[in-house]
Design an enzyme around this catalytic site. Structure first.
Site, PDB file in Angstrom:
ATOM      1  N   LEU A  96       9.746  48.007  26.503  1.00  0.00           N
ATOM      2  CA  LEU A  96      10.266  47.677  25.002  1.00  0.00           C
ATOM      3  C   LEU A  96      10.305  46.344  24.491  1.00  0.00           C
ATOM      4  CD1 LEU A  96      13.879  49.179  24.047  1.00  0.00           C
ATOM      5  CD2 LEU A  96      13.524  46.704  23.440  1.00  0.00           C
ATOM      6  N   ARG A 130      13.223  44.653  12.837  1.00  0.00           N
ATOM      7  CA  ARG A 130      13.359  45.325  10.645  1.00  0.00           C
ATOM      8  C   ARG A 130      13.203  46.324  10.647  1.00  0.00           C
ATOM      9  NH1 ARG A 130      15.469  39.895   9.371  1.00  0.00           N
ATOM     10  NH2 ARG A 130      13.674  39.357  10.009  1.00  0.00           N
ATOM     11  N   ARG A 178      21.935  42.964  28.262  1.00  0.00           N
ATOM     12  CA  ARG A 178      23.047  44.017  28.862  1.00  0.00           C
ATOM     13  C   ARG A 178      23.828  45.013  28.584  1.00  0.00           C
ATOM     14  NH1 ARG A 178      28.056  45.051  26.500  1.00  0.00           N
ATOM     15  NH2 ARG A 178      30.027  45.126  27.591  1.00  0.00           N
ATOM     16  N   TYR A 221      18.563  25.271  15.809  1.00  0.00           N
ATOM     17  CA  TYR A 221      17.435  26.391  16.731  1.00  0.00           C
ATOM     18  C   TYR A 221      17.516  25.571  18.702  1.00  0.00           C
ATOM     19  CZ  TYR A 221      12.783  28.034  18.477  1.00  0.00           C
ATOM     20  OH  TYR A 221      12.075  28.416  19.376  1.00  0.00           O
ATOM     21  N   LYS A 243      17.965  28.401  22.305  1.00  0.00           N
ATOM     22  CA  LYS A 243      17.444  28.410  22.950  1.00  0.00           C
ATOM     23  C   LYS A 243      17.387  26.906  24.917  1.00  0.00           C
ATOM     24  CE  LYS A 243      13.847  30.591  20.931  1.00  0.00           C
ATOM     25  NZ  LYS A 243      13.445  32.285  20.976  1.00  0.00           N
TER      26      LYS A 243
HETATM   27  N1  NDP Z   1       6.291  30.112  15.952  1.00  0.00           N
HETATM   28  C1  NDP Z   1       6.338  29.088  16.830  1.00  0.00           C
HETATM   29  O1  NDP Z   1       6.226  27.877  16.696  1.00  0.00           O
HETATM   30  C2  NDP Z   1       7.394  29.742  18.369  1.00  0.00           C
HETATM   31  C3  NDP Z   1       8.357  30.252  18.479  1.00  0.00           C
HETATM   32  N2  NDP Z   1       8.916  30.798  19.522  1.00  0.00           N
HETATM   33  C4  NDP Z   1       9.572  32.058  19.682  1.00  0.00           C
HETATM   34  O2  NDP Z   1       8.686  33.246  20.454  1.00  0.00           O
HETATM   35  C5  NDP Z   1       9.352  33.972  19.499  1.00  0.00           C
HETATM   36  C6  NDP Z   1       7.890  34.719  18.737  1.00  0.00           C
HETATM   37  O3  NDP Z   1       7.957  33.382  17.606  1.00  0.00           O
HETATM   38  P1  NDP Z   1       6.571  34.228  16.489  1.00  0.00           P
HETATM   39  O4  NDP Z   1       5.596  34.686  17.360  1.00  0.00           O
HETATM   40  O5  NDP Z   1       6.706  32.707  15.889  1.00  0.00           O
HETATM   41  O6  NDP Z   1       7.850  34.959  15.908  1.00  0.00           O
HETATM   42  P2  NDP Z   1       7.627  35.687  14.445  1.00  0.00           P
HETATM   43  O7  NDP Z   1       8.596  34.906  13.350  1.00  0.00           O
HETATM   44  O8  NDP Z   1       5.680  34.956  13.483  1.00  0.00           O
HETATM   45  O9  NDP Z   1       8.071  36.952  14.118  1.00  0.00           O
HETATM   46  C7  NDP Z   1       9.017  37.055  14.763  1.00  0.00           C
HETATM   47  C8  NDP Z   1       9.031  38.700  14.631  1.00  0.00           C
HETATM   48  O10 NDP Z   1      10.133  39.484  15.037  1.00  0.00           O
HETATM   49  C9  NDP Z   1      11.140  40.572  14.137  1.00  0.00           C
HETATM   50  N3  NDP Z   1      12.497  40.025  13.821  1.00  0.00           N
HETATM   51  C10 NDP Z   1      13.081  38.467  13.422  1.00  0.00           C
HETATM   52  N4  NDP Z   1      14.440  38.713  13.396  1.00  0.00           N
HETATM   53  C11 NDP Z   1      14.649  39.602  13.542  1.00  0.00           C
HETATM   54  C12 NDP Z   1      15.877  40.188  13.761  1.00  0.00           C
HETATM   55  N5  NDP Z   1      17.096  39.428  13.218  1.00  0.00           N
HETATM   56  N6  NDP Z   1      16.239  41.936  13.432  1.00  0.00           N
HETATM   57  C13 NDP Z   1      14.707  42.473  14.912  1.00  0.00           C
HETATM   58  N7  NDP Z   1      13.897  42.086  14.428  1.00  0.00           N
HETATM   59  C14 NDP Z   1      13.297  40.773  14.797  1.00  0.00           C
HETATM   60  C15 NDP Z   1      10.139  40.059  13.654  1.00  0.00           C
HETATM   61  O11 NDP Z   1      10.265  41.695  12.363  1.00  0.00           O
HETATM   62  P3  NDP Z   1      10.995  42.102  11.325  1.00  0.00           P
HETATM   63  O12 NDP Z   1      11.205  40.955  10.337  1.00  0.00           O
HETATM   64  O13 NDP Z   1      10.553  43.259  10.347  1.00  0.00           O
HETATM   65  O14 NDP Z   1      12.396  41.707  11.788  1.00  0.00           O
HETATM   66  C16 NDP Z   1       8.825  40.181  14.209  1.00  0.00           C
HETATM   67  O15 NDP Z   1       8.330  40.955  14.223  1.00  0.00           O
HETATM   68  C17 NDP Z   1      10.943  34.027  19.092  1.00  0.00           C
HETATM   69  O16 NDP Z   1      11.629  33.957  20.256  1.00  0.00           O
HETATM   70  C18 NDP Z   1      10.156  32.350  18.615  1.00  0.00           C
HETATM   71  O17 NDP Z   1      11.806  31.752  18.277  1.00  0.00           O
HETATM   72  C19 NDP Z   1       9.062  29.517  20.397  1.00  0.00           C
HETATM   73  C20 NDP Z   1       8.339  28.510  20.554  1.00  0.00           C
HETATM   74  C21 NDP Z   1       6.684  28.080  19.118  1.00  0.00           C
HETATM   75  C1  VSD Z   2       6.336  15.651  30.390  1.00  0.00           C
HETATM   76  C2  VSD Z   2       6.685  15.842  29.218  1.00  0.00           C
HETATM   77  C3  VSD Z   2       5.462  15.036  27.308  1.00  0.00           C
HETATM   78  C4  VSD Z   2       6.647  15.640  26.387  1.00  0.00           C
HETATM   79  C5  VSD Z   2       5.433  15.361  24.683  1.00  0.00           C
HETATM   80  C6  VSD Z   2       6.201  15.859  23.985  1.00  0.00           C
HETATM   81  C7  VSD Z   2       4.944  16.539  22.405  1.00  0.00           C
HETATM   82  C8  VSD Z   2       6.603  16.814  21.603  1.00  0.00           C
HETATM   83  C9  VSD Z   2       6.154  18.645  21.828  1.00  0.00           C
HETATM   84  C10 VSD Z   2       7.361  18.842  20.872  1.00  0.00           C
HETATM   85  C11 VSD Z   2       6.472  20.703  20.677  1.00  0.00           C
HETATM   86  C12 VSD Z   2       7.769  21.231  19.872  1.00  0.00           C
HETATM   87  C13 VSD Z   2       6.909  22.791  19.583  1.00  0.00           C
HETATM   88  C14 VSD Z   2       7.993  23.580  18.792  1.00  0.00           C
HETATM   89  C15 VSD Z   2       8.366  24.888  19.197  1.00  0.00           C
HETATM   90  C16 VSD Z   2       8.877  25.954  18.621  1.00  0.00           C
HETATM   91  O1  VSD Z   2      10.491  26.190  19.417  1.00  0.00           O
HETATM   92  C17 VSD Z   2       9.299  25.774  16.901  1.00  0.00           C
HETATM   93  N1  VSD Z   2       7.791  25.967  16.099  1.00  0.00           N
HETATM   94  C18 VSD Z   2      10.212  26.623  17.419  1.00  0.00           C
HETATM   95  O2  VSD Z   2      11.044  26.973  15.866  1.00  0.00           O
END
Ligand code: NDP
Ligand code: VSD
Length: 351
Positions: A45, A73, A166, A206, A210
């Site tokens: 899932l 959603r 949970r 944000y 995390k």
């Molecule tokens: N993009 C980035 O730079 C980074 C992202 N992350 C994390 O990685 C994960 C994936 O990110 P990313 O690929 O950007 O995702 P996207 O934002 O591109 O996609 C998000 C997905 O989650 C679903 N979603 C969002 N809100 C809800 C909600 N309230 N309930 C149910 N489903 C929801 C969306 O579908 P729908 O809208 O239909 O619900 C969609 O399928 C996330 O947890 C993000 O925080 C971590 C590091 C960097």
């Molecule tokens: C020894 C370590 C050296 C560290 C170098 C630092 C470089 C800066 C990296 C910042 C990257 C931020 C990514 C954000 C991803 C994210 O979670 C969002 N896009 C989602 O909103």
């Protein structure tokens, strides 16, 4: 040695970089042996499975032979993803796929989702649950909207995953579902961000969501020892920037200085991030970083987390503070330089 000194690279930094490279190469080969995350014939899932990294992970797991339950959603996008996931199947006649529409920010949503998943799967719980649904609205902490944004990010990113973990653990850990310590473990996987390892300006709403996930995962990693007859493994994935629809959305509110600092870390496609995350799970890692910088950050902040490899993680962990001496000077220097050029953020925004 002389050459390194002539180039002006501080010796500890050169040593650290060398040790880091050796450690990462060694860890790749050391853990490459037995697949600790077999998915063929298993039911997985995934929340957030209709877009970005979640969709990419679903496609790759389908190609490895898993049955999938996609959760998010928007039903239209779920249906589109389901078609693609079905088309990617390893054994189309044997694998089963479905979706469940749910908003992970809603109180008690997960009990309902797990009940529906069980009903679809003849009363059998999913073997693996991967919480990927997430969102981000970066902004400065004193912005008008930041407190409302923080609550929303917390509801989706933290509570969305907390409730799901949970609900599924209440199922997996129930006494009537005890198996034996030797049976294949279930897996609960959280998706954090490198920002839970190293925080930068502009992610106030944000980053804490995390870090909170990381705190929950560490707690569960110890708590699950109470259930030797119900083996479950916990994992946390730490992606850096992913070129997803979510990134486009978050860039709307992202402060300019945040965009500038992020340039230090190259963006990766959802497919790359998903496949590196799955590779880390297959190696049996607890904290899974998906890039070289991510691995440095992971080793720089291990605290009481379970280790992927005690020797390598410890060695690497000794060198990261030396790297941070330079990185923090550089990053804070960039922020101060931005302030000098642009003035007070409120005024810079108004113009
Ligand atoms: N993009 C980035 O730079 C980074 C992202 N992350 C994390 O990685 C994960 C994936 O990110 P990313 O690929 O950007 O995702 P996207 O934002 O591109 O996609 C998000 C997905 O989650 C679903 N979603 C969002 N809100 C809800 C909600 N309230 N309930 C149910 N489903 C929801 C969306 O579908 P729908 O809208 O239909 O619900 C969609 O399928 C996330 O947890 C993000 O925080 C971590 C590091 C960097
Ligand atoms: C020894 C370590 C050296 C560290 C170098 C630092 C470089 C800066 C990296 C910042 C990257 C931020 C990514 C954000 C991803 C994210 O979670 C969002 N896009 C989602 O909103």
């Amino acid at each position: 040695m002389d050459i390194i000194q002539q180039l002006g690279i501080p010796l500890p930094l050169a040593g650290g970089a060398l040790a880091a490279i050796i450690a990462i190469i060694a860890s790749m080969s050391l853990f490459g042996r037995k697949n600790q995350f077999p998915v063929e014939g298993k039911t997985i899932l995934i929340t957030g499975a209709s877009e970005g990294m979640g969709r990419a992970a679903a496609l790759q797991l389908s190609a490895k032979g898993a049955n999938l339950i996609l959760v998010s959603r928007n039903v239209g996008r779920l249906e589109e993803a389901l078609v693609e996931v079905r088309a990617a199947a390893k054994s189309p006649s044997a694998q089963r796929f479905t979706y469940i529409s749910a908003d992970v920010s809603e109180h008690d949503y997960a009990a309902r989702v797990i009940a529906e998943a069980l009903a679809w799967n003849s009363g059998k719980a999913p073997d693996i649950v991967w919480c990927i649904a997430g969102m981000s609205t970066p902004m400065l902490w004193t912005d008008d909207e930041s407190m409302a944004a923080t609550r929303r990010n917390m509801d989706v990113n933290f509570f969305g995953s907390a409730e799901m973990s949970r609900a599924i653990l209440r199922e997996w850990l129930a006494p009537e579902n005890s198996t034996s310590p030797k049976s294949e473990p279930k897996h609960i996987i959280f998706t954090a961000s490198v920002l839970a390892l190293f925080a930068i300006v502009g992610y106030g709403p944000y980053t804490p969501t995390k870090w909170a996930l990381r705190g929950l995962a560490d707690t569960l990693a110890m708590e699950l020892n109470l259930y030797p007859d119900n083996p479950v493994k916990v994992h946390v994935i730490y992606p850096a920037t992913i070129t997803s629809p979510g990134l486009e959305r978050e860039n709307v509110t992202k402060p300019a200085i945040t965009l500038e600092l992020e340039k230090e870390d190259p963006p990766e496609s959802p497919e790359t991030v998903a496949s590196r995350a799955i590779a880390g799970l297959e190696r049996g890692e607890y904290n899974v970083a998906v890039s070289f910088l991510g691995n440095l950050m992971r080793c720089g902040i291990q605290g009481g987390s379970p280790r992927n490899n005690w020797v390598l993680d410890t060695l690497l962990g000794w060198f990261v503070p030396i790297i941070y001496f330079f990185v923090l000077r550089m990053m804070n220097g960039s922020v101060r330089a931005w302030a000098k050029v642009n003035g007070h953020p409120a005024k810079a925004k108004a113009t």
